[in-house]
Motif scaffolding. Structure first.
Motif, short mmCIF file in Angstrom:
data_model
loop_
_atom_site.label_atom_id
_atom_site.label_comp_id
_atom_site.label_asym_id
_atom_site.label_seq_id
_atom_site.Cartn_x
_atom_site.Cartn_y
_atom_site.Cartn_z
N TYR A 1 0.71 -1.20 0.00
CA TYR A 1 0.11 0.11 -0.16
C TYR A 1 0.74 1.28 -0.02
O TYR A 1 0.29 2.32 -0.38
CB TYR A 1 -0.81 -0.05 1.01
CG TYR A 1 -2.18 -1.05 0.77
CD1 TYR A 1 -3.28 -0.45 0.31
CD2 TYR A 1 -2.23 -2.35 1.05
CE1 TYR A 1 -4.40 -1.12 -0.19
CE2 TYR A 1 -3.00 -3.23 0.45
CZ TYR A 1 -4.33 -2.35 -0.05
OH TYR A 1 -5.23 -3.26 -0.46
N VAL A 2 2.16 1.13 0.60
CA VAL A 2 3.11 2.26 0.46
C VAL A 2 3.27 2.61 -0.94
O VAL A 2 3.14 3.60 -1.52
CB VAL A 2 4.25 2.14 1.27
CG1 VAL A 2 5.09 3.25 1.29
CG2 VAL A 2 3.91 1.86 2.71
N LEU A 3 3.71 1.71 -1.67
CA LEU A 3 3.88 1.70 -3.08
C LEU A 3 2.81 2.04 -3.78
O LEU A 3 2.82 3.19 -4.88
CB LEU A 3 4.41 0.27 -3.57
CG LEU A 3 5.63 -0.42 -3.02
CD1 LEU A 3 5.89 -1.59 -3.61
CD2 LEU A 3 6.88 0.40 -3.45
N ALA B 1 0.15 4.23 -2.81
CA ALA B 1 -0.07 5.43 -2.29
C ALA B 1 1.08 6.52 -3.06
O ALA B 1 0.87 7.66 -3.49
CB ALA B 1 -0.09 5.54 -0.84
N LEU B 2 2.29 5.80 -3.21
CA LEU B 2 3.47 6.83 -3.43
C LEU B 2 3.60 6.63 -5.02
O LEU B 2 4.07 7.85 -5.62
CB LEU B 2 4.49 6.51 -2.70
CG LEU B 2 4.66 7.12 -1.26
CD1 LEU B 2 3.69 6.96 -0.50
CD2 LEU B 2 6.06 6.78 -0.87
N CYS B 3 3.54 5.40 -5.61
CA CYS B 3 3.76 5.28 -6.97
C CYS B 3 3.00 5.23 -7.93
O CYS B 3 3.31 5.19 -9.03
CB CYS B 3 5.05 4.19 -6.88
SG CYS B 3 6.41 4.61 -5.83
N ARG C 1 -4.48 9.50 -2.97
CA ARG C 1 -3.30 9.47 -2.00
C ARG C 1 -3.68 9.17 -0.39
O ARG C 1 -3.34 8.15 0.11
CB ARG C 1 -2.47 10.59 -2.09
CG ARG C 1 -1.81 10.91 -3.35
CD ARG C 1 -0.79 11.92 -3.50
NE ARG C 1 -1.43 13.43 -3.07
CZ ARG C 1 -1.06 14.32 -3.84
NH1 ARG C 1 -0.43 14.10 -5.21
NH2 ARG C 1 -1.62 15.56 -3.77
N LEU C 2 -4.75 9.93 -0.22
CA LEU C 2 -5.37 9.79 1.19
C LEU C 2 -6.11 8.46 1.37
O LEU C 2 -5.88 7.66 2.29
CB LEU C 2 -6.31 10.99 1.53
CG LEU C 2 -6.80 11.13 2.76
CD1 LEU C 2 -5.51 11.51 3.61
CD2 LEU C 2 -7.77 12.30 2.75
N ALA D 1 -5.51 5.43 0.08
CA ALA D 1 -4.77 4.52 0.15
C ALA D 1 -4.48 4.25 1.68
O ALA D 1 -4.40 3.33 2.22
CB ALA D 1 -3.45 4.62 -0.52
N GLY D 2 -4.03 5.81 2.31
CA GLY D 2 -3.85 5.56 3.67
C GLY D 2 -4.83 4.85 4.63
O GLY D 2 -4.79 4.24 5.56
#
Lengths: 90, 589
Positions: B84-86, B88-90, B281-282, B284-285
């Motif tokens: 989920y970091v990937l 949200a960021l990429c 973005r939000l 995904a968090g």
């Protein structure tokens, strides 16, 4: 909306700042998961935590909590960058 | 009230809710059918994504894996959340900005190539179909255990409910039912865990209870568990295997699960439903918040269940003169699960007691010698029953057991619907609208979309009734393919102009072929037993890498081939470069 002209946007500068932010976040992402939880776990073995060592906590819970903080930090930081470089959505 | 009727009320009530939502959230256009009108609030989408993501495997199998593998099962915890970091960021913000309906649509347009689009559709269908079979069989198993109907009947009922809300509402119906399913699922998972954590540690938050004192001994829970396991000859729960190849394999496996998660189309398309780039973005968090509620609880469920099993069988502890439980005193859940064939025991030394220890080691544990037994008598313990039986093991009230039944069903159905959505939109939008007949009207495409959904459900039901050999290989096949094909081309599509149509196709095909051949070499060609050339273990594997961990190597090959081929062929056209520039900024051009 109104008559004030849009601020000029700096898309290349924005993208550079974005990539820098991403690389910083991914460094922490890798450090807690592949680092503290797996490859560097022996180095953390001396630090006790709840009946085991800190590396075990990172592997089972600490990484997930760090991931959460990273995503919300990124979302907050990018909203700031969006405005700073004049590329935010209407 | 009888347990059977409680289960019926819980499952029937939750199904009625899903159907009610379906009637309310009908789709009237392709925009609503594919992307829920792009009007879903980021928190709502986060909750729907959590249910979409947490499958029967997360709900039923993961805690069992943790209970019996301890530390090394952390790869699943980190792998299935780190993706989920990937995302949200990429990936999520840029793909949302691009504004496509499907993942192959982005790949086809960015690489201006019909071949790239079709290879992406192929990868999507193989990965998603593998994944969906497990969900369908999961529904059947849950029905037969909790409502005593035939597996097949249960599967038809489950498929019928999905048919109703997915065909009628498309992504819109799926989104709102997933929100309801998340609520059912999270209560079903956490309520028993809270009870058990209170019983063992007095801490009402299971995730904290895991690192608290075990009330029976006054020592930390994990210390007691490690001691008990050592007394019985089992491997330590918390210790790391210091063998370098084990460490490397765990690292690669975690990485494969992470990039596979970020590359699975049914997760990515959820982020097409939010209104703005910043929402993606939000969202995904928020998805990870809702997932973390379950994933921070899962390690506690695993450790506490293992502890409960040990203290059930060795009620007087595992000290030198301890005695195992008498067969007449076994709790009722032994009988309940024994009849399903998923739990088995045999009184080998005929002393009327059930001795459970590790008898594969060089020396027998002292407690086994003292109790006059030289063989382990718990002959079968299927780790998948752990979560479903957990409430019974901890002697919790019967309404909690009914809740677990409805939760397992919600986990399987929500993921099945998300996967079917990804498959059917790839067929109706990428194959029919974008490849075969571009002049089709919105209304006709909506018809095709509903038709493909109905067909996908029919195929998934058939596969659930006749599960092929690869059904159990979801982790190897689906994550391997998503990691080695879809994830790299999406990343390259956003982060560089240089990769062109030929590079992308060559990269995807080489990543796919390498990964699938490597899996076949270890698990058998097309998963036919005994056709594998290498043993599916760390020691026996080609390159010393297990087949489940190979996806990240396939991804590296994909990246390298794509860059090399792109460097040797013509530059990307100007309009594609402009497209990439446009995807990178949130503001509309």
């Amino acid at each position: 909306m109104n008559d004030t002209p849009r601020r000029p946007s700096d898309a290349p500068g924005y993208w550079k700042a974005n990539v820098r932010t991403i690389l910083g976040c991914l460094a922490i992402w890798a450090l807690v998961s592949f680092g503290f939880s797996i490859l560097l776990r022996p180095a953390l073995a001396g630090i006790e935590f709840g009946g085991t060592d800190l590396g075990f906590w990172f592997a089972q819970q600490g990484s997930i909590i760090t991931f959460l903080i990273l995503i919300f930090f990124y979302a907050w930081r990018m909203n700031k960058l969006d405005r700073q470089y004049g590329v935010e959505e209407d | 009230m009888d347990q059977y009727y409680l289960n019926l009320i819980a499952i029937g009530g939750s199904f009625a809710l899903y159907i009610g939502i379906a009637v309310w959230a009908r789709a009237g256009s392709t925009d609503e059918f594919y992307a829920a009108g792009r009007g879903i609030h980021p928190v709502t989408n986060g909750m729907a994504t959590a249910a979409d993501w947490m499958s029967a495997a997360s709900f039923i199998s993961m805690a069992g894996l943790i209970a019996f593998n301890g530390y090394s099962a952390s790869a699943y915890l980190m792998g299935w959340t780190g993706g989920y970091v990937l995302l949200a960021l990429c990936l999520a913000p840029y793909l949302r900005k691009f504004g496509s309906f499907t993942v192959p649509e982005f790949i086809g347009d960015r690489y201006y190539s019909r071949t790239a689009r079709l290879v992406a559709v192929l990868c999507l269908i193989v990965a998603s179909l593998t994944y969906v079979i497990g969900q369908m069989t999961g529904v059947g198993v849950a029905f037969s255990r909790f409502l005593q109907v035939e597996n097949d009947t249960g599967l038809f009922i489950g498929a019928g409910v999905v048919f109703f809300y997915a065909v009628l509402g498309g992504m819109k119906g799926v989104t709102y039912t997933q929100v309801a399913q998340y609520v059912v699922l999270v209560f079903a998972y956490t309520v028993p865990a809270i009870f058990i954590s209170l019983q063992l540690t007095g801490n009402p938050i299971p995730g904290l209870g895991l690192f608290s004192e075990f009330e029976a001994t006054g020592e930390p829970l994990l210390t007691t568990l490690n001691k008990t396991l050592a007394d019985l000859g089992f491997a330590s729960y918390t210790e790391q295997d210091s063998d370098p190849s084990a460490i490397i394999n765990m690292t690669l496996f975690t990485l494969t699960l992470m990039i596979g998660t970020a590359g699975l189309p049914h997760v990515i398309i959820r982020f097409f439903t939010v209104p703005k780039v910043s929402d993606a973005r939000l969202s995904a968090g928020w998805a990870l918040v809702f997932i973390a509620i379950v994933y921070l609880t899962a390690p506690a469920v695993g450790a506490m269940a293992r502890m409960n099993i040990m203290s059930t069988i060795w009620p007087g502890g595992t000290g030198e003169n301890a005695q195992a439980i008498e067969l007449d005193a076994l709790p009722p859940w032994f009988e309940n699960w024994g009849t399903t064939g998923l739990l088995g025991w045999e009184d080998k030394n005929g002393d009327g007691r059930l001795q459970y220890f590790d008898s594969d080691g060089d020396t027998l544990p002292p407690v086994a010698v003292a109790s006059g037994s030289d063989e382990n008598e718990l002959t079968n313990f299927n780790r998948d029953i752990l979560v479903l039986a957990n409430a019974e093991i901890a002697r919790l009230p019967s309404w909690v057991i009914a809740l677990v039944a409805a939760g397992g069903m919600a986990a399987a159905l929500s993921t099945a619907a998300g996967l079917l959505m990804a498959i059917s939109s790839a067929v109706s939008h990428d194959l029919i609208k974008r490849s075969i007949n571009p002049n089709i009207s919105d209304k006709a495409e909506l018809m095709w979309a509903r038709g493909s959904m109905a067909a996908a459900i029919a195929v998934a039901t058939w596969l659930g009734l006749n599960p092929p050999g690869f059904a159990a290989q979801t982790v190897a096949l689906a994550f391997g393919i998503a990691a080695a094909t879809i994830f790299p081309v999406l990343i390259m599509g956003v982060f560089t102009h240089r990769v062109n149509n030929k590079g992308a196709v060559a990269g995807m095909v080489s990543g796919l072929v390498f990964t699938v051949v490597y899996i076949f070499l270890h698990k058998g060609w097309f998963f036919v037993p005994d056709t594998n050339q290498f043993a599916d273990t760390i020691e026996g594997a080609l390159f010393g890498i297990q087949s489940t961990a190979i996806g990240c190597v396939g991804a590296a090959i994909n990246f390298i081939v794509a860059f090399v081929v792109s460097a040797q062929t013509e530059d990307t056209p100007q309009e594609i470069r402009d497209m990439v520039e446009n995807v990178r900024v949130p503001r509309a051009a």
